[in-house]
Design a protein around this motif. Structure first.
Motif: not given
Length: 244
Positions: A181-209
């Motif tokens: 096996s081979i393992s390596a620590f790599l540096f990288g970037i990430h980006f993308g859109p998402g959307i959240d919906l407040q279900v209550s004062r303390n809870f939320y759910f959503g989706a992200a790409l």
């Protein structure tokens, strides 16, 4: 010719992923429009007219102190679960379900500081990747209880490759310890859109790409076979979280 076939195979699946994300965003917006009596911040301070970034009226200060998902000063912890799509050279491994633990601090109405830890395993353990990421969340707009956002950041990835061919002996099997096996620590970037919906004062759910780009490097198996580690993959996660 082989490369062209791979691209034509991946394009419909990626297009379907965009369609699923669009449908999720539409569903969240529809659910938000049907809700009433919301205590959500209808207009964030940076978009309000006649307000100061330093001085606020007592009524405004009381509203700010009412913590809700991704509001200024809030701590948001979420669990993400969804599909991880491998792309490019990684496409030889199968796509699979991945998971992620998220923490976001609401720095202001517009910005949030985002940190996550994720993991996915592919093709019965032939390939896996763990990630430790940090970045900035930008709330694009606030529509009732729905908040579409964009995420961009940096981080570390640890992909692991297992050469199963070295584990096959005369009997057709070998102990797991014999895997190369081979393992390596790599540096990288990430980006993308998402959307959240407040279900209550303390809870939320959503989706992200999110699109992840791991900067590659060359490695060698113990049997001398070369391997270029790194690559690109996309995650589509649904998430649920708690704010405190």
């Amino acid at each position: 010719m082989t490369q062209a076939k791979v691209r034509s195979h991946k394009l419909p699946r990626f297009s379907s992923l965009i369609g699923v994300f669009t449908f999720a965003a539409f569903t969240l917006s529809t659910a938000s429009s049907a809700s009433t009596g919301s205590s959500w911040i209808q207009r964030p301070l940076w978009a309000a007219e006649g307000t100061s970034a330093v001085h606020h009226s007592p009524k405004e200060a009381e509203r700010i102190s009412d913590i809700s998902p991704f509001s200024p000063g809030s701590h948001n912890v979420g669990i993400d679960l969804g599909q991880v799509f491998l792309m490019g050279d990684l496409a030889k491994y199968s796509d699979c379900i991945g998971s992620q633990l998220h923490y976001t601090y609401g720095a202001s109405d517009l910005f949030g500081l985002d940190t996550s830890i994720g993991y996915s395993e592919h093709s019965d353990g032939k390939y896996s990747v763990a990630s430790l990421l940090t970045g900035m969340r930008v709330n694009m707009t606030w529509y009732d209880k729905v908040v579409p956002y964009a995420l961009v950041g940096l981080g570390f990835y640890r992909p692991t490759y297992k050469d199963l061919s070295s584990a096959v002996g005369a009997t057709g099997a070998a102990p797991l310890a014999d895997l190369s096996s081979i393992s390596a620590f790599l540096f990288g970037i990430h980006f993308g859109p998402g959307i959240d919906l407040q279900v209550s004062r303390n809870f939320y759910f959503g989706a992200a790409l999110t699109i992840h780009d791991m900067f590659g490097t060359a490695k060698t198996y113990s049997n001398g076979a070369p391997l270029m580690v790194g690559g690109i993959y996309t995650s589509f996660f649904l998430h649920a979280g708690f704010t405190f």
